[in-house]
Scaffold this active site. Structure first.
Site, PDB file in Angstrom:
ATOM      1  N   GLU A 249     -37.215   7.006  33.343  1.00  0.00           N
ATOM      2  CA  GLU A 249     -36.892   6.643  31.966  1.00  0.00           C
ATOM      3  C   GLU A 249     -35.384   6.672  31.799  1.00  0.00           C
ATOM      4  OE1 GLU A 249     -38.863   9.354  29.320  1.00  0.00           O
ATOM      5  OE2 GLU A 249     -40.842   8.559  29.775  1.00  0.00           O
ATOM      6  N   LYS A 251     -32.086   7.938  30.435  1.00  0.00           N
ATOM      7  CA  LYS A 251     -31.699   9.234  29.890  1.00  0.00           C
ATOM      8  C   LYS A 251     -30.622   8.970  28.844  1.00  0.00           C
ATOM      9  CE  LYS A 251     -30.200  13.829  31.120  1.00  0.00           C
ATOM     10  NZ  LYS A 251     -29.321  13.919  29.961  1.00  0.00           N
ATOM     11  N   ARG A 256     -31.288  15.543  21.149  1.00  0.00           N
ATOM     12  CA  ARG A 256     -32.730  15.696  21.325  1.00  0.00           C
ATOM     13  C   ARG A 256     -33.344  16.110  19.997  1.00  0.00           C
ATOM     14  NH1 ARG A 256     -35.557  18.635  26.369  1.00  0.00           N
ATOM     15  NH2 ARG A 256     -37.693  18.136  25.863  1.00  0.00           N
ATOM     16  N   ARG A 271     -32.814  20.591  19.599  1.00  0.00           N
ATOM     17  CA  ARG A 271     -33.167  21.216  20.876  1.00  0.00           C
ATOM     18  C   ARG A 271     -33.195  22.730  20.731  1.00  0.00           C
ATOM     19  NH1 ARG A 271     -31.036  23.523  25.230  1.00  0.00           N
ATOM     20  NH2 ARG A 271     -31.558  22.772  27.320  1.00  0.00           N
ATOM     21  N   GLU A 301     -34.782  11.043  21.519  1.00  0.00           N
ATOM     22  CA  GLU A 301     -33.335  11.239  21.497  1.00  0.00           C
ATOM     23  C   GLU A 301     -32.755  10.342  20.402  1.00  0.00           C
ATOM     24  OE1 GLU A 301     -32.426  13.439  23.919  1.00  0.00           O
ATOM     25  OE2 GLU A 301     -30.272  13.140  24.100  1.00  0.00           O
ATOM     26  N   PHE A 341     -39.731   9.734  23.758  1.00  0.00           N
ATOM     27  CA  PHE A 341     -40.185   9.829  25.145  1.00  0.00           C
ATOM     28  C   PHE A 341     -41.399  10.717  25.337  1.00  0.00           C
ATOM     29  CE2 PHE A 341     -36.317  12.584  24.843  1.00  0.00           C
ATOM     30  CZ  PHE A 341     -36.913  13.821  25.022  1.00  0.00           C
ATOM     31  N   ARG A 418     -38.252  25.142  32.416  1.00  0.00           N
ATOM     32  CA  ARG A 418     -37.525  24.168  33.211  1.00  0.00           C
ATOM     33  C   ARG A 418     -38.279  24.027  34.523  1.00  0.00           C
ATOM     34  NH1 ARG A 418     -32.559  22.352  32.599  1.00  0.00           N
ATOM     35  NH2 ARG A 418     -31.848  24.044  31.268  1.00  0.00           N
ATOM     36  N   LYS A 424     -33.605  15.270  36.255  1.00  0.00           N
ATOM     37  CA  LYS A 424     -32.559  14.388  35.735  1.00  0.00           C
ATOM     38  C   LYS A 424     -31.624  13.972  36.870  1.00  0.00           C
ATOM     39  CE  LYS A 424     -30.243  18.474  33.925  1.00  0.00           C
ATOM     40  NZ  LYS A 424     -29.950  19.248  32.729  1.00  0.00           N
TER      41      LYS A 424
HETATM   42  P1  ATP Z   1     -30.952  20.762  29.719  1.00  0.00           P
HETATM   43  O1  ATP Z   1     -31.503  20.132  28.495  1.00  0.00           O
HETATM   44  O2  ATP Z   1     -31.652  20.316  30.954  1.00  0.00           O
HETATM   45  O3  ATP Z   1     -30.751  22.223  29.605  1.00  0.00           O
HETATM   46  P2  ATP Z   1     -28.534  19.688  28.941  1.00  0.00           P
HETATM   47  O4  ATP Z   1     -28.713  20.191  27.576  1.00  0.00           O
HETATM   48  O5  ATP Z   1     -27.179  19.716  29.550  1.00  0.00           O
HETATM   49  O6  ATP Z   1     -29.517  20.295  29.958  1.00  0.00           O
HETATM   50  P3  ATP Z   1     -28.972  17.200  29.970  1.00  0.00           P
HETATM   51  O7  ATP Z   1     -28.454  17.624  31.289  1.00  0.00           O
HETATM   52  O8  ATP Z   1     -28.195  16.173  29.295  1.00  0.00           O
HETATM   53  O9  ATP Z   1     -29.104  18.275  28.915  1.00  0.00           O
HETATM   54  O10 ATP Z   1     -30.504  16.713  30.218  1.00  0.00           O
HETATM   55  C1  ATP Z   1     -31.629  17.008  29.512  1.00  0.00           C
HETATM   56  C2  ATP Z   1     -31.703  16.297  28.177  1.00  0.00           C
HETATM   57  O11 ATP Z   1     -31.804  14.885  28.323  1.00  0.00           O
HETATM   58  C3  ATP Z   1     -32.933  16.594  27.381  1.00  0.00           C
HETATM   59  O12 ATP Z   1     -32.848  17.837  26.759  1.00  0.00           O
HETATM   60  C4  ATP Z   1     -33.018  15.443  26.411  1.00  0.00           C
HETATM   61  O13 ATP Z   1     -32.307  15.757  25.246  1.00  0.00           O
HETATM   62  C5  ATP Z   1     -32.269  14.334  27.093  1.00  0.00           C
HETATM   63  N1  ATP Z   1     -33.050  13.110  27.352  1.00  0.00           N
HETATM   64  C6  ATP Z   1     -32.570  11.856  27.187  1.00  0.00           C
HETATM   65  N2  ATP Z   1     -33.477  10.936  27.524  1.00  0.00           N
HETATM   66  C7  ATP Z   1     -34.590  11.602  27.899  1.00  0.00           C
HETATM   67  C8  ATP Z   1     -35.871  11.190  28.356  1.00  0.00           C
HETATM   68  N3  ATP Z   1     -36.185   9.891  28.502  1.00  0.00           N
HETATM   69  N4  ATP Z   1     -36.769  12.156  28.651  1.00  0.00           N
HETATM   70  C9  ATP Z   1     -36.458  13.458  28.518  1.00  0.00           C
HETATM   71  N5  ATP Z   1     -35.261  13.911  28.085  1.00  0.00           N
HETATM   72  C10 ATP Z   1     -34.324  12.996  27.780  1.00  0.00           C
END
Ligand code: ATP
Length: 584
Positions: A249, A251, A256, A271, A301, A341, A418, A424
């Site tokens: 998907e 990102k 979030r 989040r 998102e 998503f 997690r 990702k």
């Molecule tokens: P994490 O949420 O893993 O702790 P982070 O806050 O730094 O790390 P990212 O590394 O940017 O976040 O990656 C996770 C985030 O990506 C998710 O929390 C969500 O908000 C976002 N995201 C964007 N697109 C999607 C998708 N298609 N499916 C799931 N999450 C997505």
């Protein structure tokens, strides 16, 4: 259970720093509480009345607490103030003056129970409006009567929002697991992850034990703790980890958001499980309109869309504008889309245990994507080249990378965890292009809203020396002053032509064409592959040209440059390649 008894447990907790000891003190304390006290006690021990997402806090001001103390003990306010100045802790002051009072007082007032305290604090936290300070002071001094000195100390700290016993939600879960599940936290934690509500979990355990906890399911209005992704460094690793096939998907780089729908009413949570409903009235109304479910919890998102170019905006920019202009005004300027998503709950059914593939189908069946509610773009991959080209598309469409999702039957929604069901993969660029580029204006798109009457964005091109053509690389709508923006139609007027000039190569159809004449300086975040721009088309990759991501003008018109002196497509190819080297 009397509040003062609770306070003596708090004293014990404060006297140790060992987590295991704290847990066992909590076990003793919670065991002493009756069924209907366990929930309130869990909240009070965390220094709260409700889970954070409810947004009701205690936090009384020190003046009010000083007055309540003075009133209930019958000492002059001045004395309380002086002691406070000396110690800096109103809790200690309370303890001190209550000790003194206890010696003098012959008849003790009725001591308050945990429930008395909880209900009074709740009344105080909910009351608002004129004259309520006095009322609050009265209610508070009412429960001070009958407290032990230690009870008074902790009550003061609680009402001021300064309890800080060092007990976290997880410590309470451990204690509950000890009491009700022989130390096994899994079922209790699951219930907590689905509701984010420690009080509800505690109450349900006290009422009906583990059987009750098993019945807990997602509830609209209570945020689910979000599922989190692991990270890997290459598409090879990602595919290998997911047994060779996965759903990919986009990102999105946004905020979030969990949307909770109950019969037309929509609430949004961040989040961090905070209520963000008031920040996104636009998202609320489009969810209400375009998600066809009477009850649902969906996740996605929120991303800002540049109204002038139709492209996704870096999230920082959206938030910056919102802070600068306020929500209402920014709404007009920057519309948002929400890319959904996941769906965790639908019309009475808990979908968290349903595999991802089916959840996605369920999501698709309830979302009408004709408005600003969209589905996350996705594809199924089982080979590297499809993976890589989807990744490039994601980047060129303004995303951070891709999210790979497990498509096996085991792919449940792991609330609050997690894990490897989501992985990702993003590119760590984040830098600016080191250099500016000089691009030729070949077209323009009419502005809307605040930009009505001028152009919303310009279509820019680089020079392809070999072909002697101008090939598009981006739409530019940022970096102009208002004055400059509104002078654009006039300024560019002499270059305006009826049809696409022969030397311009474009897949896009702007509202206005210009013969290549004006050159403008532009800064961008990076160079990406793009199927919609024609610069160096097919040179790096079949079916894709190069584009400048997040372009904005420096405001400098390169009148010293002829269009043929503009940045060339060869230069862009070089910049793209050196960028890749930097990344790898
Ligand atoms: P994490 O949420 O893993 O702790 P982070 O806050 O730094 O790390 P990212 O590394 O940017 O976040 O990656 C996770 C985030 O990506 C998710 O929390 C969500 O908000 C976002 N995201 C964007 N697109 C999607 C998708 N298609 N499916 C799931 N999450 C997505």
């Amino acid at each position: 259970m009397l509040y003062s008894e609770v306070a003596s447990f708090y004293s014990k907790i404060e006297s140790t720093t060992k987590r295991l000891e704290i847990t066992s003190i909590l076990v003793d304390m919670l065991k002493r509480a009756s069924k209907d006290e366990v929930g309130p006690l869990a909240y009070l021990t965390l220094g709260k009345l409700y889970p954070d997402f409810v947004g009701i806090e205690i936090g009384l001001g020190e003046k009010l607490v000083e007055r309540a103390l003075a009133k209930s003990v019958g000492v002059p306010l001045k004395e309380v103030e002086t002691l406070y100045k000396k110690t800096g802790d109103l809790g200690l002051v309370a303890e001190q003056i209550f000790k003194a009072k206890a010696i003098q007082q012959l008849v003790q007032p009725q001591p308050p129970t945990v429930k008395d305290v909880y209900l009074t604090l709740d009344k105080i936290a909910r009351s608002a409006g004129g004259g309520s300070q006095d009322e609050k002071m009265g209610w508070l001094s009412g429960i001070f009567g009958g407290l032990t000195p230690v009870g008074a100390k902790y009550l003061v700290r609680t009402v001021m929002g300064k309890l800080r016993l060092g007990v976290a939600d997880m410590t309470i879960l451990d204690a509950l697991a000890e009491i009700y599940a022989g130390g096994d936290r899994s079922l209790i934690e699951r219930a907590y992850n689905l509701t984010s509500d420690i009080g509800q979990v505690a109450e349900s355990l006290a009422e009906s034990g583990l059987e009750g906890i098993k019945m807990i399911k997602p509830t609209p209005g209570k945020p689910i703790r979000p599922m989190l992704a692991e990270r890997l460094k290459s598409p090879e690793e990602v595919l290998a980890k997911l047994s060779g096939k996965a759903a990919l998907e986009y990102k999105y780089d946004g905020e979030r958001c969990q949307a909770h729908i109950t019969h037309g009413n929509v609430e949004l949570f961040s989040r961090r499980l905070e209520k963000i409903t008031s920040q996104f009235p636009d998202v609320i109304s489009s969810i209400a309109k375009h998600v066809k479910a009477s009850e649902a919890i969906v996740e996605g998102e929120i991303v800002g869309v540049d109204p002038n170019t139709g492209e996704l905006m870096p999230f920082q920019l959206l938030m910056h504008r919102r802070r600068k202009y306020g929500v209402e005004e920014a709404l007009e300027e920057i519309p948002t889309n929400i890319f959904l998503f996941d769906v965790m709950y639908l019309n009475g059914n808990d979908l968290t245990q349903v595999p991802y593939v089916q959840r996605r189908k369920a999501l698709e069946s309830v979302v009408d994507t004709s408005g600003s509610v969209k589905l996350a773009t996705r594809t199924l991959v089982s080979d590297l080249s499809t993976f890589e080209s989807f990744f490039e598309e994601a980047i060129s469409d303004g995303c951070e990378g891709v999210m790979a999702k497990d498509i096996s039957d085991a792919s449940v929604y792991q609330a609050g965890a997690r894990g490897w069901l989501w992985i990702k993969y993003k590119r760590d660029y984040k830098s600016e292009l080191a250099d500016t580029v000089d691009l030729v204006i070949v077209g323009a798109f009419n502005g809307r809203g605040k930009r009505a009457g001028t152009y919303g964005a310009l279509l820019l091109a680089a020079y392809d020396k070999a072909k002697d053509e101008f090939c598009t690389v981006c739409k530019l709508g940022s970096g102009f002053s208002d004055e400059e923006l509104f002078s654009l139609p006039q300024k560019l007027g002499d270059a305006r032509v009826e049809r696409k000039p022969a030397r311009v190569e474009s897949l896009l159809q702007p509202d206005v064409w210009f013969e290549p004449k004006y050159v403008i300086e532009v800064k961008g975040a990076e160079i990406t592959l793009s199927p919609i721009h024609t610069a160096a088309y097919g040179r790096i990759k079949e079916g894709a040209g190069l584009a400048i991501r997040f372009p904005r003008t420096t405001g400098k018109w390169r009148t010293d440059k002829a269009p043929e002196d503009a940045t060339t497509t060869d230069e862009l190819v070089e910049m793209y390649q050196s960028q890749l080297k930097k990344i790898s």
